[in-house]
Design a protein around this motif. Structure first.
Motif, PDB file in Angstrom:
ATOM      1  N   SER A 142       9.199   6.680  -7.756  1.00  0.00           N
ATOM      2  CA  SER A 142       8.837   6.176  -6.439  1.00  0.00           C
ATOM      3  C   SER A 142       9.247   4.720  -6.264  1.00  0.00           C
ATOM      4  O   SER A 142       9.317   4.212  -5.162  1.00  0.00           O
ATOM      5  CB  SER A 142       7.335   6.306  -6.224  1.00  0.00           C
ATOM      6  OG  SER A 142       6.667   5.280  -6.925  1.00  0.00           O
ATOM      7  N   VAL A 190       3.547   8.032   4.157  1.00  0.00           N
ATOM      8  CA  VAL A 190       2.198   7.629   3.783  1.00  0.00           C
ATOM      9  C   VAL A 190       1.790   6.475   4.677  1.00  0.00           C
ATOM     10  O   VAL A 190       2.539   5.520   4.852  1.00  0.00           O
ATOM     11  CB  VAL A 190       2.100   7.165   2.321  1.00  0.00           C
ATOM     12  CG1 VAL A 190       2.138   8.316   1.372  1.00  0.00           C
ATOM     13  CG2 VAL A 190       3.174   6.172   2.013  1.00  0.00           C
ATOM     14  N   GLY A 191       0.636   6.588   5.244  1.00  0.00           N
ATOM     15  CA  GLY A 191       0.188   5.558   6.167  1.00  0.00           C
ATOM     16  C   GLY A 191       0.023   4.223   5.472  1.00  0.00           C
ATOM     17  O   GLY A 191      -0.278   4.164   4.293  1.00  0.00           O
ATOM     18  N   LEU A 197       7.551   2.179  -7.303  1.00  0.00           N
ATOM     19  CA  LEU A 197       6.408   1.276  -7.364  1.00  0.00           C
ATOM     20  C   LEU A 197       6.467   0.507  -8.677  1.00  0.00           C
ATOM     21  O   LEU A 197       6.621   1.096  -9.736  1.00  0.00           O
ATOM     22  CB  LEU A 197       5.106   2.084  -7.322  1.00  0.00           C
ATOM     23  CG  LEU A 197       3.822   1.279  -7.285  1.00  0.00           C
ATOM     24  CD1 LEU A 197       3.580   0.735  -5.887  1.00  0.00           C
ATOM     25  CD2 LEU A 197       2.637   2.121  -7.720  1.00  0.00           C
ATOM     26  N   MET A 227       8.922   3.004  -2.576  1.00  0.00           N
ATOM     27  CA  MET A 227       7.618   3.268  -3.148  1.00  0.00           C
ATOM     28  C   MET A 227       6.958   4.473  -2.516  1.00  0.00           C
ATOM     29  O   MET A 227       5.950   4.325  -1.860  1.00  0.00           O
ATOM     30  CB  MET A 227       6.699   2.078  -2.974  1.00  0.00           C
ATOM     31  CG  MET A 227       7.113   1.042  -1.996  1.00  0.00           C
ATOM     32  SD  MET A 227       5.980  -0.318  -2.040  1.00  0.00           S
ATOM     33  CE  MET A 227       6.820  -1.454  -3.080  1.00  0.00           C
ATOM     34  N   ALA A 228       7.523   5.585  -2.691  1.00  0.00           N
ATOM     35  CA  ALA A 228       6.891   6.774  -2.139  1.00  0.00           C
ATOM     36  C   ALA A 228       6.857   6.640  -0.641  1.00  0.00           C
ATOM     37  O   ALA A 228       6.922   7.602   0.101  1.00  0.00           O
ATOM     38  CB  ALA A 228       5.475   6.911  -2.650  1.00  0.00           C
ATOM     39  N   ALA A 229       6.750   5.428  -0.238  1.00  0.00           N
ATOM     40  CA  ALA A 229       6.722   5.167   1.179  1.00  0.00           C
ATOM     41  C   ALA A 229       8.101   4.742   1.642  1.00  0.00           C
ATOM     42  O   ALA A 229       8.270   4.245   2.730  1.00  0.00           O
ATOM     43  CB  ALA A 229       5.727   4.080   1.477  1.00  0.00           C
ATOM     44  N   ARG A 262      10.737   1.612   4.320  1.00  0.00           N
ATOM     45  CA  ARG A 262       9.446   2.252   4.387  1.00  0.00           C
ATOM     46  C   ARG A 262       9.454   3.327   5.479  1.00  0.00           C
ATOM     47  O   ARG A 262      10.003   3.117   6.556  1.00  0.00           O
ATOM     48  CB  ARG A 262       8.423   1.184   4.760  1.00  0.00           C
ATOM     49  CG  ARG A 262       7.039   1.528   4.377  1.00  0.00           C
ATOM     50  CD  ARG A 262       6.115   0.338   4.564  1.00  0.00           C
ATOM     51  NE  ARG A 262       4.868   0.604   3.886  1.00  0.00           N
ATOM     52  CZ  ARG A 262       4.088   1.602   4.197  1.00  0.00           C
ATOM     53  NH1 ARG A 262       4.396   2.420   5.172  1.00  0.00           N
ATOM     54  NH2 ARG A 262       2.973   1.806   3.521  1.00  0.00           N
TER      55      ARG A 262
END
Lengths: 344, 344
Positions: free
Chosen positions: A151, B55-56, A153, B1-3, B10
């Motif tokens: 991801s 992801v919020g 992160l 990041m996943a986001a 993002r």
DNA sequence: AGAAGCTCCTCAGACGTTGGAGCTGTAACG
DNA sequence: CGTTACAGCTCCAACGTCTGAGGAGCTTCT
């Protein structure tokens, strides 16, 4: 009152600005000590901010700066015992102290609720409320760790993850340490028929400590007499394993102190004296081993030190600062107490 | 990041909305399962959101909703030993499990850095990154607790704070428990010359446990022979106090297990047998007392249960939901083990 | 004296989300 | 067939902060 004015409303930059007679933007710069603002104004802003009890909204700041100002400490479910273990406290203590020094919040992510389908990992990713994470005591085959890494992160792992070649990790050399502990029983205390109680073998720690044991007994040519039983780091299992075995050994190397203590109680109930009949050595030194009778000899793992280093590394990673290391081992120390025959 | 999407940016609601062909606002409502959105659209939004890995942003949500979605667990510095104590782990365990069930983040606030003038309390207030806080093991006279209360931040205290009549607190009845433990030594084991090692007397717990002890010895008319020494919950102090005293007592009530253990090692070095010569009882049962030899009899404080109840109460307070209690005591249980003469 | 340069601030906008108000099209109704 | 009703969206604004661009006023230089 801090965040609320007398009227009960939140004090914002706007309020401070109005009182000082400038714009919120100028206030923001003043509080950031920007050199675009005159000393006099800065002073005025600071005074008024203090008067009003202004506190910046972390949410607004996070949104604007795209930076949460927090890191997450992740503890996988698999290790329910880890959480009930003082290991975690040492880690937490190290993490918080460093984070505090950097004005960073620490949030705890556990996935106690796998029932709801969200692991700790996802929880952090979802929330996006952490700029990075420290992950501890993960299993070897945990595909969510891979996902977390993938991801992007910022992530620092505590422990050893040989297969994750790209990950930043900090741990101890479990294999060497275990080998040294085993050799201690052999060399110093003359034990030749050794029993090893392993940790969970789906954790690298379990594997490495077992391998270190095997290296030692092999090197001394006493591998044939050695017994290896698979455990899980729990006191109960340590007790049960020893209880279900004959008395054909004169030394035990346990993969952690909990199992060593379980072994100790089992030996006691079987009437076998420690250390005279059976020498015992554990691993971790997170608290338990010091207080038992006899006190358990052990390999001291500097959990807090690892946590401190991991956190410092993580913060540098987040800030994109240069870092000294990517994979690091810290030194263990040996605490030879009574259970191996050393202590008073 | 996943986001982040493949491009590294993002993924926001806007992206999802564009893909579905509606506005971000509609997406927001769809994901919130609002009945203002058709089932078909909801389904589409959910699918696309999953596809894109949306992801919020917790920061944006926090800002908009004026709600952080997090609670803080505060640990005062004064209790450096508390942090090094498994008590804290039990508390943390309880807090996180409840918080997880409510999609709430847990952040740890310690004030290890008083050097910089910010206490843990201020840190939470400053950040405004928590909707409420749980405060544990505070001293009696801690004016920052008052400030925290006055700030209006939802707060639940673990422990007893008789002077803070408006605070929501959960604790145990230390006085009664201590009295009962003392009476156990008197009634069951016939001890008449008792020694009490107190906790720090600037903590209510220290005071209450001492008072319970005094009640018991007074009730039995053996107050004249009783000795009370001021301690601080540390093993070292427990050891030192006993070591510096004559042998004029036949029973010890320690205000916690650490001090009881310190007393135990001191008695051992003085050659006094436990429990035959001196019966010993501790307090807490956070782990230590079970594993010593002899195992220490103790009063078991259900730390995790308190933490669970405190957290549930805090979440209700934050949500403005009706609550069942404002001041609550949970029941302790007694673990009579070997050190008092009960155990095998 | 005019231009350039500086200091110190203002202005506008965006970060991502959400709730209320408003708009559009279809269905139901008299 | 015109009106009302409603579902199902869109639009707008705001949460509080920060940054880059811009501008006003002053000094300084040629």
């Amino acid at each position: 009152m801090a965040a609320k004015s007398a009227t009960g409303k939140r004090v914002t930059l706007r309020d401070v600005a109005a009182r000082v007679g400038i714009t919120p933007a100028a206030c923001s710069m003043a509080l950031a000590d920007s050199d675009r603002i005159s000393p006099a104004t800065k002073e005025a802003v600071r005074r008024v901010a203090a008067e009003l009890g202004y506190v910046g909204s972390s949410a607004a700041r996070a949104l604007r700066k795209q930076r949460a100002g927090a890191i997450a400490l992740i503890v996988p479910t698999t290790s329910r015992h880890v959480f009930g273990h003082s290991y975690f406290m040492h880690v937490l203590s190290g993490v918080t102290s460093v984070a505090n020094d950097h004005d960073t919040q620490v949030l705890i992510a556990t996935n106690a609720d796998t029932a709801r389908g969200l692991t700790a990992y996802e929880r952090v990713m979802r929330s996006n409320s952490a700029d990075g994470a420290i992950l501890t005591s993960a299993a070897i085959e945990d595909e969510t760790v891979d996902r977390l890494l993938a991801s992007g992160l910022p992530l620092v792992l505590i422990g050893n993850f040989p297969q994750l070649t790209d990950a930043i990790t900090i741990g101890v050399d479990d294999r060497s340490a275990s080998r040294a502990a085993t050799e201690h029983l052999i060399e110093v205390h003359g034990r030749r028929r050794l029993l090893h109680l392993t940790g969970p073998l789906d954790h690298q720690t379990g594997v490495d400590r077992r391998d270190g044991f095997l290296e030692a007994v092999t090197a001394y040519g006493i591998g044939a007499d050695a017994i290896v039983l698979e455990g899980d780091f729990s006191e109960e299992r340590g007790h049960a394993l020893v209880d279900g075995l004959g008395d054909t050994y004169d030394g035990i190397v346990a993969a952690n102190d909990d199992m060593a203590f379980g072994a100790l109680t089992a030996l006691r109930s079987r009437g076998r004296a420690v250390p005279s009949e059976v020498a015992l050595i554990g691993f971790d030194d997170f608290g338990l081993s010091r207080v038992t009778t006899p006190a358990i000899s052990t390999v001291s793992v500097p959990a807090e030190e690892m946590a401190v280093a991991a956190t410092e590394r993580l913060l540098k990673l987040i800030d994109g600062k240069p870092a000294e290391w990517t994979r690091r081992d810290v030194e263990v120390s040996f605490r030879y107490r009574q259970s191996c025959g050393c202590g008073a």
